[in-house]
Design a protein around this motif. Sequence first.
Motif, PDB file in Angstrom:
ATOM      1  N   ARG A 817       0.824  -1.208   0.000  1.00 48.29           N
ATOM      2  CA  ARG A 817       0.000   0.000   0.000  1.00 48.29           C
ATOM      3  C   ARG A 817       0.859   1.260   0.000  1.00 48.29           C
ATOM      4  O   ARG A 817       0.563   2.238  -0.685  1.00 48.29           O
ATOM      5  CB  ARG A 817      -0.931   0.001   1.222  1.00 48.29           C
ATOM      6  N   GLU A 833      -7.593  13.265  -3.468  1.00 51.21           N
ATOM      7  CA  GLU A 833      -7.621  12.702  -4.818  1.00 51.21           C
ATOM      8  C   GLU A 833      -6.894  11.345  -4.866  1.00 51.21           C
ATOM      9  O   GLU A 833      -7.329  10.404  -5.549  1.00 51.21           O
ATOM     10  CB  GLU A 833      -6.979  13.675  -5.801  1.00 51.21           C
ATOM     11  N   ASN A 836      -9.210   8.819  -3.482  1.00 50.47           N
ATOM     12  CA  ASN A 836     -10.224   8.402  -4.452  1.00 50.47           C
ATOM     13  C   ASN A 836      -9.641   7.420  -5.461  1.00 50.47           C
ATOM     14  O   ASN A 836     -10.273   6.430  -5.824  1.00 50.47           O
ATOM     15  CB  ASN A 836     -10.785   9.630  -5.181  1.00 50.47           C
ATOM     16  N   ASP A 837      -8.405   7.698  -5.936  1.00 53.12           N
ATOM     17  CA  ASP A 837      -7.777   6.800  -6.910  1.00 53.12           C
ATOM     18  C   ASP A 837      -7.586   5.393  -6.344  1.00 53.12           C
ATOM     19  O   ASP A 837      -7.705   4.399  -7.070  1.00 53.12           O
ATOM     20  CB  ASP A 837      -6.417   7.350  -7.352  1.00 53.12           C
ATOM     21  N   LEU A 838      -7.251   5.344  -5.067  1.00 52.94           N
ATOM     22  CA  LEU A 838      -6.954   4.050  -4.442  1.00 52.94           C
ATOM     23  C   LEU A 838      -8.155   3.447  -3.728  1.00 52.94           C
ATOM     24  O   LEU A 838      -8.034   2.360  -3.140  1.00 52.94           O
ATOM     25  CB  LEU A 838      -5.790   4.196  -3.443  1.00 52.94           C
ATOM     26  N   THR A 839      -9.274   4.181  -3.767  1.00 53.91           N
ATOM     27  CA  THR A 839     -10.514   3.747  -3.108  1.00 53.91           C
ATOM     28  C   THR A 839     -10.301   3.442  -1.626  1.00 53.91           C
ATOM     29  O   THR A 839     -10.701   2.393  -1.118  1.00 53.91           O
ATOM     30  CB  THR A 839     -11.119   2.521  -3.811  1.00 53.91           C
ATOM     31  N   VAL A 840      -9.609   4.370  -0.957  1.00 54.33           N
ATOM     32  CA  VAL A 840      -9.440   4.287   0.494  1.00 54.33           C
ATOM     33  C   VAL A 840      -9.787   5.641   1.082  1.00 54.33           C
ATOM     34  O   VAL A 840     -10.014   6.631   0.343  1.00 54.33           O
ATOM     35  CB  VAL A 840      -7.999   3.900   0.881  1.00 54.33           C
ATOM     36  N   SER A 841      -9.804   5.752   2.389  1.00 48.21           N
ATOM     37  CA  SER A 841     -10.120   7.016   3.036  1.00 48.21           C
ATOM     38  C   SER A 841      -8.899   7.930   3.046  1.00 48.21           C
ATOM     39  O   SER A 841      -7.756   7.442   3.013  1.00 48.21           O
ATOM     40  CB  SER A 841     -10.584   6.774   4.472  1.00 48.21           C
TER      41      SER A 841
END
Length: 883
Positions: A817, A833, A836-841
């Motif tokens: 990660r 941003e 969002n790209d990694l779909t995490v908080s």
Amino acid sequence: MRDPGSGEDRGRVPRSKITAPDLPAHFVSRPRLLTLLDRAAAPVTVVRAPAGAGKTLLLAEWARSRGAGPAAMVSLDPDDRDDHRFWSAVLDAFAAGPGIPPGSPLRTLSVPRDPAADPGFLAEVLDALDVLPRRALLILDDVEALAGAGQRTALDALVRHQPAGLRLVLSGRREPPLPLARLRLSDQLFEIGPDDLRFTPAETRALFAVSGGDVPARVLGRLDEEAEGWAVALRLAAAAAVREGGLDEFFAGHDRALEEYLDQEVLAGFDEAVREFLRLISVCADTSPALAAALAGRSDAAAVLHDLAGAGVVVRETGAADGYRILPLLRTYLLADLARRDPDRLAGQHRLAAAWFEGRGDAAQALLHSARAPDAARTAALLRTDAVPLFLAGEHTVLREALGVLGETPVAREPRLALLAAALSLETGETGTAELHLRHAEDAWPAEPQPELVVLRQLARSRQAQLDGDLAEMASAAREVDPELARDTDLEALAGLQRETEVLLTGERRGARDHVDAVANRAGATGQRHVEARALTMLGELAVLDGDFPAVDRIGERLDSVAASARGTIEGATTGVVRAYRALLRAEPEECVRLVVQTTRAVDGMAARIGGNLEVAAEMLGGAAQFDTGDWQGGLRRMRRVRLGLGDRALQPEYAAVSGVLEHRAALLAGAADHAREVVAWCLNEFGRTAELLLMRARAQIALGRHGPAAKALQPVVDGSVTAVLPWSAIEARLLRTRIVLHHGDLDTARRLVAEALADAERLDVWRPYVFAPEEVISVLIGLLGRLGGREGFAAKLLERRRHLGGSAMPEPLTERERSVLRLLPTLRSVEEIANDLTVSPNTVKTHVRGIYAKLGVHRRRDAVAVAIARGLLDVHGAEPGE
């Protein structure tokens, strides 16, 4: 000096006599001996050892540090044969120390004129000791001074009617006049003898450290051997090292302080006839009654040796039948003394010894003493008949000394002696000197040489090629050795063995180990220790190449028995490298470093001339071990320096593979991508497309988080279409595959791979891949505990070793990660941003960013990007680390 409360009729006693002496400035405490004294439960302790063994200082330190009750120490001398003076000293010693109550009779008791004739006085002393509130200690030092009947009565009374409140310690050069046998049988006696008081190597190092005597480890090793732990000799040596900057004069017997001590303290107790006896037999390191009788001309030599051995420091029994040895430092002094007094007598003693040994068929000792006479004619005659057998037996030091006596010209005129001189030079890596001797042999070569002469030349040329490190020349020279020609000579075993060196180069090893093992056994049975050492060393190399690492330990134990024959030779260096490699694979980096250093010191400058393979292997192993102990940059620089130093010189594939794998792994862990790519290019040139090369490429892809390309790189290793050079590469392959399948969530396959790798690791006894494996691999191993059957114990050992090393032996890698976040840091994306790209908080991204900063040692985004690019962790130019 009298205590004010002492009895009126006590004799006057100097305070220095009744107090523990001051400890010298450079005193070294010996806790192991203090512990022995503390734990002794017997009421009587006897400390017996020769002069200078450290008895007095040990007891002084113990008396000063002991806080368990009153302690009195009396230094005895011949004046104490007066009973009145003796008891005055004992009572005043108690009165001068703390712990004696003010009203105790020990302070006030008068001493009668004849204490031995006054039973009442002795009873009062014993009663006073018996009622002390805490147990008292009485140390009588130099107890042999008590030679009178009165003193024997006093000691006997103290022992026979010993109060519960007294512990008696008797120290001296000889056993005290007591019924010791009875005390031993009744468990009333605890004894510390000369062997206990000898300094250990660690204590010797501590003594030199506090004294400021800076000498190399090998010199300290020699001092340990020659001083045999004798305390006073070690203290004088430390002082000499500080004063002279070394120990050359000390070892030569020319140190004035040592001479005076030996003369005034050690030898002073013997009459001139015994001293002359010691001088005359000192030409031999070891002696026997028969040899001593021949050298000294005394029929009572056996009795004299027995009496001297009883004295302790002068002569000791060797353990061999009727064997005796003069303490080496004393022997050196005696030889120097004899040389000063009568040099012709010294030469005559050596001639006597040479004749005595020659008459008994001991060629090595006969040649040694002939050379030291020096008797050139007899030395030359002995060399002509015995040189080759002595070379094969490992008597190389004797041969070098004998050839030195003859001089260069006589040696050059005889091809056999010239070839022998060349062989001796090659054993210590002196290739230039060896070539000179080989040319001399060629110049004097006979028209019809005997088979032995021809085989000697073949062996020398093959050994020379082995040292030069040219692989093609090594194989060619090995093939030229003719075992058939050597069949009827003493060289048959060595010729067959030298011929087998080709298998180390070609890889055709089938049956080689059995043949070499047979050679080792025959050589051992026939006393050819040099051949045995060479055979065992080759066996160790073959075992490593075959992946039979447990066999290396067994071979090493056999080698230890002939270690003296391999010291300072190619075999000694090879054995050291093999053992260091073994330690590295067992995840013992500190032991590996120690062995590499020990090997380098043992060859004493020969490391640069022991052949390219050994030199590179030793330094590479040392660098890898440095890296594993946490010195990442130092270890990595060392490995790179060695590789670059090779230039165009080629290595055996096995040596190249080990070097490449170790350096590439370290470079990747340190984040040195360019360095890692450089290693891959070198390996491709050295040994081509092998399993090891593909493992490097797969490891580099995993470092970038590219598990698909890593799996593709590993596929030829999995399907067996490429061969492995190193036996343990299969373990590394399975563990790399474990990381790939874990990335895809296939836990069942990961467990299978970890179990299979564990089976290989246990079979080969290779620990390193697991001990330094990434956490995700170790987590799988831990999850398998309880389901590994007979391998549970091995797995537990691996995990314990990993815990012992503390995980500090490798840089902390970025997690998958963290690598994903790192790849997006060079962009202008905000934390939100990136999340969002990694779909995490966003908080998760912030956590990963903090982890990246901590591991890279930075505090800002820009610095993290710069460091990551420098380390090759960011592929900003499209190049992948390790490719």
